[in-house]
Design a protein around this motif. Structure first.
Motif, short mmCIF file in Angstrom:
data_model
loop_
_atom_site.label_atom_id
_atom_site.label_comp_id
_atom_site.label_asym_id
_atom_site.label_seq_id
_atom_site.Cartn_x
_atom_site.Cartn_y
_atom_site.Cartn_z
N ASP A 1 75.50 61.89 -3.38
CA ASP A 1 75.10 60.50 -3.14
C ASP A 1 73.62 60.31 -3.48
O ASP A 1 72.81 61.23 -3.39
N LEU A 2 73.28 59.09 -3.86
CA LEU A 2 71.90 58.71 -4.16
C LEU A 2 71.20 58.36 -2.86
O LEU A 2 71.71 57.55 -2.06
N LEU A 3 70.04 58.97 -2.62
CA LEU A 3 69.23 58.70 -1.43
C LEU A 3 67.93 58.03 -1.86
O LEU A 3 67.29 58.46 -2.83
N ALA B 1 63.53 58.46 -4.98
CA ALA B 1 64.96 58.74 -4.85
C ALA B 1 65.29 60.17 -5.23
O ALA B 1 64.55 60.83 -5.97
N CYS B 2 66.41 60.63 -4.71
CA CYS B 2 66.95 61.95 -5.06
C CYS B 2 68.45 61.95 -4.76
O CYS B 2 69.00 60.94 -4.32
N ILE B 3 69.06 63.07 -5.00
CA ILE B 3 70.49 63.25 -4.78
C ILE B 3 70.69 64.18 -3.59
O ILE B 3 69.99 65.19 -3.48
N LEU B 4 71.66 63.87 -2.72
CA LEU B 4 71.99 64.80 -1.64
C LEU B 4 72.61 66.05 -2.27
O LEU B 4 73.61 65.94 -3.00
N PRO B 5 72.03 67.22 -2.01
CA PRO B 5 72.54 68.45 -2.64
C PRO B 5 73.97 68.77 -2.22
O PRO B 5 74.42 68.39 -1.14
N TYR B 6 74.65 69.51 -3.08
CA TYR B 6 76.05 69.85 -2.86
C TYR B 6 76.24 70.90 -1.78
O TYR B 6 77.34 71.06 -1.27
N HIS B 7 75.19 71.61 -1.38
CA HIS B 7 75.35 72.60 -0.31
C HIS B 7 75.34 71.95 1.08
O HIS B 7 75.58 72.62 2.08
N ILE B 8 75.09 70.64 1.14
CA ILE B 8 75.14 69.91 2.41
C ILE B 8 76.44 69.12 2.42
O ILE B 8 76.58 68.13 1.70
#
Length: 175
Positions: free
Chosen positions: A80-82, A96-103
């Protein structure tokens, strides 16, 4: 839109609300305070986690799964875009950044926004890169308020203009 500069003729420029499937902000007031934090559980995305172009994973906070489920509608999923709604001289509002896939799942806190974009139209990675650019900061400034710290609200985020090249071109730009 002189702040955006020249955009290739085959690109569109669209309001964020036109390319968004869903968006949310964090709960306000007493719903989520530091007293609700726990050692493990569901990750809480706070302003300090949203860095320019990347997720800063060094400062971690969690809430219990029970508290997370009591606060519906503020979730974030991997990819998701944060967007940060509050900024200062070194950490601009709108970064902005992306929620990492390890979360696996998270909750955004107040002044943090989660957007799920129409991925067939615009990639989260492309949007995050653009929102951290100087051109985007000019657009973001139209919607920010505050004397010492700039703040953009959810309505302002939905009104931001995004350049939208063809999706394949977005992927090439991100690479």
């Amino acid at each position: 839109m002189p702040w955006l500069g020249l955009v290739p003729a085959h690109w569109e420029v669209l309001q964020a609300s036109k390319v968004t499937e869903s968006l949310c902000d964090g709960p306000f007031g007493s719903s989520l305070k530091s007293i609700h934090y726990s050692d493990t559980g569901v990750r809480v995305v706070r302003l300090q986690n949203i860095a320019i172009g990347g997720f800063d994973d060094t400062d971690q906070a969690f809430i219990t799964a029970e508290h997370f489920h009591s606060l519906r509608g503020h979730d974030a999923l991997p990819g998701d875009l944060l967007i940060a709604g509050l900024g200062d001289d070194t950490h601009p509002a709108g970064r902005a950044c992306i929620l990492p896939y390890h979360i696996p799942i998270a909750m955004v806190k107040a002044d943090c926004f989660r957007l799920r974009l129409k991925r067939s139209v615009i990639s989260h990675e492309f949007a995050a890169l653009y929102l951290c650019s100087s051109a985007a900061q000019h657009d973001i400034a139209r919607f920010t308020r505050g004397a010492t710290r700039s703040r953009i609200n959810l309505t302002g985020v939905s009104m931001l203009l995004l350049p939208v090249p063809p999706i394949a071109e977005q992927h090439n730009i991100v690479e």
